[in-house]
Design a protein around this motif. Structure first.
Motif, PDB file in Angstrom:
ATOM      1  N   THR A  63       0.840  -1.196   0.000  1.00  8.84           N
ATOM      2  CA  THR A  63       0.000   0.000   0.000  1.00  8.84           C
ATOM      3  C   THR A  63       0.874   1.244   0.000  1.00  8.84           C
ATOM      4  O   THR A  63       1.840   1.330   0.769  1.00  8.84           O
ATOM      5  N   THR A  75      -4.752   6.685  -1.590  1.00  9.16           N
ATOM      6  CA  THR A  75      -4.235   5.383  -1.185  1.00  9.16           C
ATOM      7  C   THR A  75      -4.223   4.459  -2.395  1.00  9.16           C
ATOM      8  O   THR A  75      -5.245   4.306  -3.074  1.00  9.16           O
ATOM      9  N   GLU A  77      -3.206   0.614  -3.904  1.00  9.72           N
ATOM     10  CA  GLU A  77      -2.845  -0.781  -3.668  1.00  9.72           C
ATOM     11  C   GLU A  77      -2.026  -1.283  -4.844  1.00  9.72           C
ATOM     12  O   GLU A  77      -2.501  -1.300  -5.977  1.00  9.72           O
TER      13      GLU A  77
END
Length: 236
Positions: A63, A75, A77
């Protein structure tokens, strides 16, 4: 009869805009639609390390928290299960602080929402990451894992449906016409862009802050980026 032709013009324009940002000036090639290959030959995870020595890999997920425009947080991933080299390259550059202070040099919303592109240290779409002690950019291969395959294919485009597709909010590597020309430049997709699938390496997606990419303007900066989870999966 005009609509398909007009759509082709739009696609060609958008694709050319993206491809011009993929490598530095001496090695940049004229933008053109990539040719595709029906090959589904894959490279096993055990052989990619020896095939591409010296490149970081992400064996799993991680992350990244990216702060833009001062204090807006995104954010991301990273998916090293399906794109270990592309995700590893990005995670490594984040860990080095390479992206801190760089600008988004290309934002394309017309004639339709397309991409927000950044990661160029020169700020004009012609640069990439040059490791300390080197005079040349670190380049990574085009990496696409077809759906259902055990490992990605490298250095070629494909017509197979990939595991990681260009949905709104994905992150992928920008490159020139040469498949193995990606370095540090990346882009966020502003919409679903299926015609890029199989031609560019998607390696993750935005999980929080998706609305923020809609507000990014050309010249806005990446305040900071850091790996907040999964750094143990990064292998150098």
């Amino acid at each position: 009869m005009q609509k398909p032709f007009q759509h082709l013009i739009v696609v060609s324009f958008l694709l050319g805009t993206l491809m011009l940002g993929g490598c530095d000036s001496p090695r940049r090639e004229q933008a053109a639609t990539p040719t595709t290959s029906p090959s589904t030959t894959t490279t096993s995870p055990d052989t990619t390390t020896s095939q591409f020595p010296g490149l970081p890999r992400l064996n799993g997920k991680a992350t990244v928290l990216m702060t833009v425009k001062g204090n807006k947080q995104i954010t991301i991933e990273l998916d090293g299960n399906n794109a270990p080299i592309s995700a590893g390259n990005f995670a490594d550059l984040v860990q080095k602080g390479f992206y801190n202070g760089l600008s988004f040099h290309r934002v394309v919303r017309q004639p339709q929402p397309f991409v927000v592109q950044g990661g160029d240290p020169k700020g004009n779409g012609s640069g990439g990451y040059i490791p300390a002690g080197s005079t040349t950019e670190r380049r990574i291969p085009l990496e696409i894992k077809p759906r259902g395959a055990t490992a990605p294919i490298y250095s070629q485009t494909t017509t197979d449906v990939p595991e990681l597709q260009h949905k709104r909010g994905t992150i992928a590597m920008a490159r020139s016409q040469s498949p193995d020309s990606a370095s540090s430049q990346f882009y966020f997709t502003l919409a679903d862009i299926a015609f890029l699938d199989g031609n560019y390496a998607v390696f993750g997606k935005i999980t929080q802050g998706l609305d923020i990419i809609d507000t990014i303007q050309q010249g806005d900066k990446i305040t900071s980026a850091k790996v907040t989870q999964g750094i143990e999966n990064l292998k150098k």
